[in-house]
Design an enzyme around this catalytic site. Sequence first.
Site, mmCIF file in Angstrom:
data_model
loop_
_atom_site.group_PDB
_atom_site.id
_atom_site.type_symbol
_atom_site.label_atom_id
_atom_site.label_comp_id
_atom_site.label_asym_id
_atom_site.label_seq_id
_atom_site.Cartn_x
_atom_site.Cartn_y
_atom_site.Cartn_z
ATOM 1 N N ASP A 9 -47.987 -34.775 -23.155
ATOM 2 C CA ASP A 9 -46.856 -34.212 -23.910
ATOM 3 C C ASP A 9 -46.939 -34.750 -25.337
ATOM 4 O OD1 ASP A 9 -44.507 -32.861 -24.565
ATOM 5 O OD2 ASP A 9 -43.221 -34.520 -23.968
ATOM 6 N N SER A 10 -46.261 -34.062 -26.232
ATOM 7 C CA SER A 10 -46.194 -34.549 -27.607
ATOM 8 C C SER A 10 -45.381 -35.845 -27.684
ATOM 9 C CB SER A 10 -45.551 -33.487 -28.500
ATOM 10 O OG SER A 10 -44.293 -33.115 -27.969
ATOM 11 N N CYS A 73 -45.945 -29.935 -22.069
ATOM 12 C CA CYS A 73 -45.356 -29.709 -23.392
ATOM 13 C C CYS A 73 -45.341 -28.200 -23.581
ATOM 14 C CB CYS A 73 -46.217 -30.373 -24.460
ATOM 15 S SG CYS A 73 -45.694 -30.032 -26.157
ATOM 16 N N THR A 75 -44.593 -26.509 -26.233
ATOM 17 C CA THR A 75 -45.168 -26.092 -27.509
ATOM 18 C C THR A 75 -46.694 -26.055 -27.422
ATOM 19 O OG1 THR A 75 -43.275 -27.084 -28.638
ATOM 20 C CG2 THR A 75 -45.199 -26.580 -29.973
ATOM 21 N N GLU A 150 -34.244 -37.540 -28.324
ATOM 22 C CA GLU A 150 -35.012 -38.720 -28.746
ATOM 23 C C GLU A 150 -34.071 -39.874 -29.124
ATOM 24 O OE1 GLU A 150 -38.556 -39.213 -29.377
ATOM 25 O OE2 GLU A 150 -38.791 -37.511 -28.040
ATOM 26 N N CYS A 188 -38.535 -26.329 -23.025
ATOM 27 C CA CYS A 188 -38.945 -27.507 -23.790
ATOM 28 C C CYS A 188 -38.815 -28.698 -22.854
ATOM 29 C CB CYS A 188 -38.039 -27.691 -25.005
ATOM 30 S SG CYS A 188 -38.325 -29.247 -25.890
ATOM 31 N N HIS A 190 -38.071 -31.637 -23.301
ATOM 32 C CA HIS A 190 -36.941 -32.540 -23.530
ATOM 33 C C HIS A 190 -35.649 -32.024 -22.880
ATOM 34 C CE1 HIS A 190 -39.472 -34.498 -26.424
ATOM 35 N NE2 HIS A 190 -38.517 -35.305 -26.829
HETATM 36 N N1 DGL Z 1 -42.735 -31.428 -26.048
HETATM 37 C C1 DGL Z 1 -42.223 -30.380 -26.906
HETATM 38 C C2 DGL Z 1 -41.995 -29.124 -26.073
HETATM 39 O O1 DGL Z 1 -41.906 -29.162 -24.863
HETATM 40 C C3 DGL Z 1 -40.947 -30.789 -27.600
HETATM 41 C C4 DGL Z 1 -41.110 -31.889 -28.624
HETATM 42 C C5 DGL Z 1 -41.917 -31.463 -29.825
HETATM 43 O O2 DGL Z 1 -41.457 -30.631 -30.622
HETATM 44 O O3 DGL Z 1 -43.031 -31.978 -29.974
HETATM 45 O O4 DGL Z 1 -41.893 -28.059 -26.638
#
Ligand code: DGL
Length: 273
Positions: A9-10, A73, A75, A150, A188, A190
């Site tokens: 994940d990011s 993730c 994104t 966050e 997402c 999060h």
């Molecule tokens: N992990 C990203 C997602 O699921 C969200 C956080 C980011 O923007 O990097 O889209």
Amino acid sequence: MAPTIGVFDSGFGGLTVLRALVERFPHARFAFLGDTARLPYGSKSRRTIARYAAQSAQFLVNEQGAEFLVIACNTASALALDAIQDAVSVPVLGVIEPGAAAARAASRTGDVLVVATEATVHSRAYTAACQAHGLRVLEKACPLLVPLVEEGWTDHPVTAEVIEIYLNELRAEAESRGMNPDTLVLGCTHYPLLRPLFERVVRPGAKVIDSAESVAQAAVQLLNGSASPAATGNAPETEVRCFATDSVEKFERLGSRFLGRPVGHVELIDLGG
Ligand code: DGL
């Protein structure tokens, strides 16, 4: 022999996906990477997201021996799944298709709403995946939500109000298009932490789809036979190693909320620029 599963994940929001995977693969070895130094991906271009995600995937496969990758993730799944598949030689599972399939299974009206980052919405990956399942879909970017999560404000009146505003706008738009949505996809990693707040605001009876659960279920189907789903939660023999490119202390402090148990020692790594 238990598989080694890489989860990327990011940030550490993807720990919600890891949590769902650990429950289903209690004997697997997991390596989780949160590219915290370069978060957020959701406001960046496809090219940059693809470069970051490919480097992260290579770390998990080449240095941690992952035999199977879950891109936790939205994104990166929406904009870089091809780039990741090109960068590594192991099977790669993203979250978009499992989320769309879960929406199809949940919706009676055939109209679904998706909330996600700007980059995910802009890619229209959910629209394409949902339309392939015969659904009508309307997406909305909710850029304030990742920073609120966050910050740890997962049960905060400000976050609740922000969600209400976003959903009211989304529903008004859906109504103006003659849609009758009965399903909301949390697009997402999060957002599962905000699920109780979303559930308070959706129409009574509407379904909230959590991509973490759907992708874990898809992983079970893909790795068919190499693990059996467990209903008993985390088994003591599950091995989880967490890596981050920054914010190790914050990762350790907040990560347990996402994973549902202490994340333990998080190892700092450097993936370059
Ligand atoms: N992990 C990203 C997602 O699921 C969200 C956080 C980011 O923007 O990097 O889209």
